[in-house]
Scaffold this active site. Structure first.
Site, PDB file in Angstrom:
ATOM      1  N   GLY A 187      54.863  56.900  48.557  1.00 31.08           N
ATOM      2  CA  GLY A 187      53.416  56.751  48.603  1.00 31.08           C
ATOM      3  C   GLY A 187      52.718  57.109  49.895  1.00 31.08           C
TER       4      GLY A 187
ATOM      5  N   TYR B 143      42.659  66.010  40.402  1.00 31.52           N
ATOM      6  CA  TYR B 143      42.416  64.847  41.280  1.00 31.52           C
ATOM      7  C   TYR B 143      41.274  65.091  42.260  1.00 31.52           C
ATOM      8  CZ  TYR B 143      47.368  64.288  39.961  1.00 31.52           C
ATOM      9  OH  TYR B 143      48.564  64.219  39.282  1.00 31.52           O
TER      10      TYR B 143
ATOM     11  N   CYS C   1      39.710  80.947  32.088  1.00 34.37           N
ATOM     12  CA  CYS C   1      38.390  80.710  31.503  1.00 34.37           C
ATOM     13  C   CYS C   1      38.082  79.220  31.385  1.00 34.37           C
ATOM     14  CB  CYS C   1      38.339  81.384  30.124  1.00 34.37           C
ATOM     15  SG  CYS C   1      36.735  81.222  29.375  1.00 34.37           S
TER      16      CYS C   1
ATOM     17  N   ARG D  94      55.828  63.217  48.596  1.00 32.57           N
ATOM     18  CA  ARG D  94      54.798  64.026  49.251  1.00 32.57           C
ATOM     19  C   ARG D  94      55.035  64.157  50.758  1.00 32.57           C
ATOM     20  NH1 ARG D  94      49.543  64.262  47.063  1.00 32.57           N
ATOM     21  NH2 ARG D  94      50.008  62.340  45.951  1.00 32.57           N
TER      22      ARG D  94
ATOM     23  N   TYR E 284      53.914  68.397  44.306  1.00 35.82           N
ATOM     24  CA  TYR E 284      53.132  68.399  43.069  1.00 35.82           C
ATOM     25  C   TYR E 284      52.366  69.709  42.877  1.00 35.82           C
ATOM     26  CZ  TYR E 284      54.033  63.405  43.826  1.00 35.82           C
ATOM     27  OH  TYR E 284      54.628  62.195  44.076  1.00 35.82           O
TER      28      TYR E 284
END
Ligand code: LLP
Length: 410
Positions: free
Chosen positions: A237, A314, A340, A274, A369
Site C-alpha cells: 500500500g 482512477y 473511440c 507499487r 498496474y
C-alpha cells in the site's frame, strides 16, 4: 533512473529514442536497477527482524521481472492460481508465497496446496471451511492467516481503499477473534499469523499505524486463547511520487512505526507492489497526429486506454515528458489515444512543448498496474516490454501480433 544526457532522455544509460527505434512504440520500458534499489530498501528496513518481503505480483507479472525479484530474495503475494503458476515458473520459493483474495475457487485452493505455498490469507468463514475440507481430502495441513478488515480508511482513491468498514475485504473486525477460535477447531489447518491490507497509493504512515494498533488488539485477544500468531502481515500500500513534490514515506519509516506496536518476537511480512515497480517502469509513446478542436489542443498518440487504464479508471496522474530536449513553445494540451471513447486519455491539460508529428513522449511511473491491467480492447495487440540494465536493453515480452488476437478462438 531517468535523466537527460545532453538532449536525450535516458533510462539508466540507454536513450529512449534508441529503444523506440529498436522496439517500436508504444512499449513499456523498465529499469532493472531501480527495481533492485526499491526492493533492497524494503529488505534493509526489515533487517534481521524475521519474515520476508512478498512482491505483490498483481502490479506486474512479467516473468523476467518476477525472476529478477525471486533472484534477490523476494517472496510473492498472489491473488489467483494464475499468479501462483507464474511465480513458481519464475523461480519463487513456494515457502515464500502468500495467497490472498476474497474469491478463491476450489481448483485454486487445491493448486495452492499442491504447490506447498507458505500460507493462505483467508477472507471469510466459508473460505475457511472450503480450505479445511480440501486440505482434509488431500491429507495435508493448510497454513493460514486471516485477513482482518481493521476498519481504517486511508486517504486514497475510493476504488483502491480496502480497509474501510463495508468493503468486501477480509473478516469483519468484530468477528476476528471468532474466526481464530473457529479455525482452532479445524483439523486440517495450522494457524501461523494475521494479515491486513488497507489500500493502495497511501502517502502517510498514520493509517498503517492505526491499522497495526487495531490488529495488535486482535493478536492479544487471540493469543490469550492459546493460539500463537508467529507472523504479522502488514500488506502493501505504500504510495509513490507520481507528481513532483509529493512526499512519500520510505519502507524504513513505515517499519520504524509498525514494529514497536507488536511484541519483539514477531516476524513480519510486507506485500509491496507499487513501491517496488511503479517508478521503475514507463510507457514510451509516439505522437501520430496533432489537432486543435473546439479551442483545445490534442496530441493523438499510439497508446490507448487499453494499454494504460489508470488515468481514466482512477483519474490517476502520470507525468508526461518529451524524450528530447526542445525549445518548442509549451502549450496546454491533451494527450489522448486512438480509441473511440472520451475516457481514452493519458493526460489532460498538460503544459507540453509542441512536439513534431512522429515525436515521442514518456508516460512516467507506469511500472505498476500498467501492463498488468492492459487489455486487447479495440483488438489492439498487447505491448512489448523492455528491461534496461546499464547500457543494455533487452526485450522481455515481444509485441503481440494480430494472430495472437485470435488465439484460443474456436
Ligand atoms: N496486498 C494485497 C492483499 C493487495 O490487495 C494489494 C493491492 C497489495 C498487497 C499491493 O498493494 P501496493 O503496494 O501495490 O499498493 N490497480 C490499482 C491498485 C489496486 C491495488 C489492489 N491491491 C491502481 O492502479 O492504482
Amino acid at each position: 533512473m531517468l535523466r537527460f544526457k545532453k538532449n536525450d532522455l535516458c533510462i539508466e544509460q540507454v536513450k529512449l529514442s534508441d529503444i523506440a527505434k529498436q522496439y517500436g512504440t508504444s512499449a513499456y520500458i523498465y529499469s532493472k536497477n531501480q527495481i533492485i534499489k526499491n526492493f533492497e530498501a524494503y529488505k534493509k528496513a526489515l533487517g534481521s527482524k524475521g519474515g520476508f518481503i512478498c512482491f505483490a505480483c498483481k502490479t506486474n507479472s512479467n516473468g523476467a521481472i518476477l525472476k529478477l525479484l525471486a533472484g534477490i530474495g523476494a517472496g510473492a503475494d498472489t491473488t489467483s492460481g494464475g499468479e501462483i503458476y507464474r511465480c513458481l515458473k519464475a523461480g519463487f520459493n513456494p515457502s515464500k508465497i502468500v495467497y490472498a483474495g476474497v474469491g478463491k475457487t476450489s481448483e485454486e485452493i487445491e493448486y495452492a496446496l499442491k504447490s506447498k505455498i507458505f500460507m493462505f490469507n483467508i477472507e471469510s468463514f466459508e473460505e475457511l471451511d472450503a480450505i479445511d475440507n480440501i486440505a482434509g481430502k488431500m491429507k495435508v495441513k493448510a497454513k493460514i492467516s486471516f485477513r482482518i478488515n481493521p476498519y481504517v480508511n486511508p486517504d486514497t482513491h475510493s476504488y483502491i481503499v480496502t480497509g474501510r468498514k463495508g468493503t468486501k475485504f477480509g473478516i469483519p473486525y468484530e468477528d476476528a477473534v471468532k474466526a481464530y477460535l473457529t479455525a482452532k477447531k479445524k483439523k486440517n489447518v495450522a494457524i501461523v499469523g494475521i494479515h491486513s491490507h488497507i489500500g493502495s497509493q497511501i502517502l502517510n504512515i498514520a493509517p498503517f499505524k492505526l491499522a497495526a494498533q487495531k490488529i495488535k488488539k486482535i493478536v492479544d485477544a487471540v493469543e490469550k486463547n492459546g493460539i500463537k500468531l508467529e507472523y504479522i502481515n502488514c500488506g502493501g500500500g505504500l504510495g509513490i511520487e507520481y507528481e513532483e513534490g509529493q512526499k512519500v514515506p520510505d519502507p524504513s519509516q513505515l517499519m520504524l512505526e509498525l514494529f514497536p506496536v507488536f511484541d519483539k518476537d514477531k516476524k513480519f511480512i510486507f506485500e509491496p507492489g507499487r513501491s517496488i515497480i511503479g517508478n521503475a517502469g514507463h510507457m514510451l509513446i509516439k505522437i501520430l497526429y496533432r489537432k486543435i478542436s473546439g479551442g483545445k489542443s490534442f496530441l493523438i498518440t499510439d497508446a490507448g486506454m487499453n494499454d494504460l487504464i489508470r488515468p481514466t479508471l482512477y483519474e490517476a496522474y502520470h507525468e508526461i515528458m518529451p524524450i528530447k530536449k526542445t525549445n518548442a513553445k509549451k502549450v496546454k494540451t491533451n494527450v489522448v489515444g486512438p480509441i473511440c471513447e472520451s475516457g481514452d486519455f493519458m493526460g489532460k491539460d498538460r503544459m507540453l512543448p509542441m512536439i513534431e508529428q512522429g515525436g515521442h513522449l514518456l508516460v512516467t511511473c507506469t511500472g505498476a498496474y500498467g501492463a498488468a491491467m492492459s487489455s486487447e480492447y479495440n483488438s489492439r495487440p498487447l505491448l512489448p516490454e523492455v528491461l534496461v540494465d546499464g547500457n543494455k536493453a533487452v526485450l522481455i515480452r515481444k509485441r503481440a501480433s494480430y494472430k495472437d488476437l485470435l488465439l484460443n478462438e474456436i
